[in-house]
Enzyme design. Structure first.
Site, PDB file in Angstrom:
ATOM      1  N   LYS A 181      17.465  20.224 -23.776  1.00  0.00           N
ATOM      2  CA  LYS A 181      16.221  20.982 -23.965  1.00  0.00           C
ATOM      3  C   LYS A 181      15.027  20.033 -24.093  1.00  0.00           C
ATOM      4  O   LYS A 181      15.197  18.823 -24.227  1.00  0.00           O
ATOM      5  CB  LYS A 181      16.326  21.868 -25.212  1.00  0.00           C
ATOM      6  CG  LYS A 181      17.598  22.679 -25.312  1.00  0.00           C
ATOM      7  CD  LYS A 181      17.545  23.993 -24.551  1.00  0.00           C
ATOM      8  CE  LYS A 181      18.938  24.578 -24.454  1.00  0.00           C
ATOM      9  NZ  LYS A 181      19.048  25.951 -24.122  1.00  0.00           N
TER      10      LYS A 181
HETATM   11  C1  LIG Z   1      20.258  26.734 -24.536  1.00  0.00           C
HETATM   12  C2  LIG Z   1      20.175  28.202 -24.520  1.00  0.00           C
HETATM   13  C3  LIG Z   1      20.603  28.977 -25.605  1.00  0.00           C
HETATM   14  C4  LIG Z   1      21.194  28.417 -26.871  1.00  0.00           C
HETATM   15  O1  LIG Z   1      22.061  27.417 -26.657  1.00  0.00           O
HETATM   16  P1  LIG Z   1      22.781  26.553 -27.788  1.00  0.00           P
HETATM   17  O2  LIG Z   1      23.565  25.604 -26.977  1.00  0.00           O
HETATM   18  O3  LIG Z   1      23.598  27.483 -28.594  1.00  0.00           O
HETATM   19  O4  LIG Z   1      21.740  25.895 -28.622  1.00  0.00           O
HETATM   20  C5  LIG Z   1      20.425  30.341 -25.522  1.00  0.00           C
HETATM   21  N1  LIG Z   1      19.879  30.923 -24.449  1.00  0.00           N
HETATM   22  C6  LIG Z   1      19.460  30.215 -23.399  1.00  0.00           C
HETATM   23  C7  LIG Z   1      18.823  30.934 -22.257  1.00  0.00           C
HETATM   24  C8  LIG Z   1      19.617  28.828 -23.387  1.00  0.00           C
HETATM   25  O5  LIG Z   1      19.223  28.130 -22.326  1.00  0.00           O
END
Ligand SMILES: *Cc1c(COP(=O)(O)O)cnc(C)c1O
Length: 389
Positions: A181
């Site tokens: 992210k």
């Molecule tokens: C990254 C992401 C999440 C949450 O991901 P985690 O790996 O649990 O932190 C949720 N929704 C979307 C669209 C994502 O890209």
């Protein structure tokens, strides 16, 4: 060449911040937790921020806070990471998909109303790839039908809609901090909300349902261990001070890609961001034009990987995941726009420090892969023509 799909940007200050926590002995529920939460609340302009151990945990608590129970329906997008629909299943609700806008790839607000039933409790828009959803129509529909709105802003920290941060339109919003992210805490997520009671419940639920008295072994509610350690919080706190810088670096990479892809007519770059929106680039996802099918797209991905280029099919449709086909009987063809787009998308390497030379290499290899497919395609149809009696 070895160019990963993503790569976290960890500075000297980030390292120092983590080491400081390790030296302090205060590894969880220490001072970095509220400091990180306050920093996020400030950036997102929200009253509360509740840090949790993943974006998925955050979405789960938001779904629970919205009162979703057995059989309650939540309208969301089939073109997303699976967690944005799974979080509804955790509370035995039913994710109801509506198809996407073929330009922005986000949930199409024009399709929401026809999906509303007496069991609909919430809308869960996903700001996909860091692009804001059309929140005005979504909020309007939600108000008219008395629905909660939970924003999956896990890919979109820093993005804005009409000048306001995404995540702040609905009752709750969630950002995520996995290493791919924009900002990372290693693993982590955060819920933002202006509602005091929602914030209180999320704090209780993330910490084993503990009451807010000082009694560590008194549990009022069924809770979870969704806590985020101070080590993670310190990393996040250090990273967030560079959010604007990071967003700029990613914008630069996106701009370089756009230029480098100009000459490849078979490749459709991400659509321009609407003037009333500000994107926060999460990934750079291109699409092959309509003459290519999924198998050919997969061949392009394989060819790029052979050249050391990290890339992936972002995202396979959620409704066609084996779990969803089994639970709900979804079949190919159910959400044609999502499927048409998902069959042709490729996420290219995308991170802050990606160099211009690397971008040019990726695009040159992409062009080669696509053109060699095109040639093969023509040979095949030519071969077929030859066999027609
Ligand atoms: C990254 C992401 C999440 C949450 O991901 P985690 O790996 O649990 O932190 C949720 N929704 C979307 C669209 C994502 O890209």
């Amino acid at each position: 060449m070895n160019i990963p799909l993503s790569s976290p940007d960890i500075s000297g200050e980030d390292r120092a911040a983590v080491l400081e926590v390790l030296d302090s002995g205060d590894l969880s529920l220490g001072p970095k937790l509220p400091a990180f939460e306050q920093a996020i609340a400030q950036v997102a302009n929200s009253r509360h921020a509740i840090a949790v151990n993943s974006g998925t945990s955050g979405l789960h608590l938001c779904v629970r806070a919205a009162g979703i129970q057995d059989g309650d329906e939540v309208i969301t997008s089939p073109f997303s990471f699976v967690a944005s629909a799974n979080c509804v299943l955790f509370e035995r609700g039913r994710p109801v998909f509506v198809d996407i806008d073929p330009v922005t790839y986000n949930l199409d607000p024009r399709q929401i109303e026809q999906a509303i039933t007496p069991r609909t409790k919430a809308i869960l828009p996903v700001h996909l790839f860091g692009r804001p959803c059309e929140m005005d129509p979504i909020m309007h529909i939600a108000r008219q039908h008395g629905l909660a709105v939970i924003e999956d802003a896990c890919e979109a920290i820093g993005a804005e809609y009409h000048g306001l941060p995404v995540g702040t339109f609905g009752q709750t919003g969630v950002f995520a901090f996995y290493p791919n992210k924009q900002l990372t805490t290693g693993e982590g997520g955060i819920i933002i909300t202006d509602d005091d009671e929602t914030a209180r419940l999320c704090r209780v639920w993330r910490n084993q349902g503990r009451s807010e008295t000082d009694d560590w072994l008194e549990h009022d509610e069924l809770g979870y261990n969704y806590r985020l350690s101070d080590i993670n919080c310190a990393l996040g706190l250090s990273q967030i001070s560079r959010l604007r810088q990071i967003m700029k670096a990613r914008q630069r990479v996106a701009d370089l890609y756009e230029t480098a892809l100009e000459g490849i007519s078979e490749v459709i770059p991400p659509a321009p961001v609407a003037p009333h929106c500000r994107a926060s680039w999460f990934v750079y996802v291109i699409r092959l034009s309509g003459e290519f099918d999924r198998a050919q797209r997969d061949q392009v991905i394989a060819a790029l990987r052979r050249r050391g280029i990290g890339c992936r099919n972002y995202f396979p449709p959620i409704h066609l995941q084996p779990l969803y086909q089994r639970l709900f009987g979804y079949r190919p063809g159910d959400f044609p726009i999502t499927e048409r787009i998902s069959d042709r998308t490729i996420a290219l390497p995308f991170f802050n420090r990606l160099s211009e030379g690397e971008i040019d290499f990726v695009c040159a290899e992409l062009q080669k892969a696509v053109h060699s497919l095109g040639a093969e395609h023509h040979m095949r149809s030519w071969g077929r023509l030859q066999t027609v009696p």
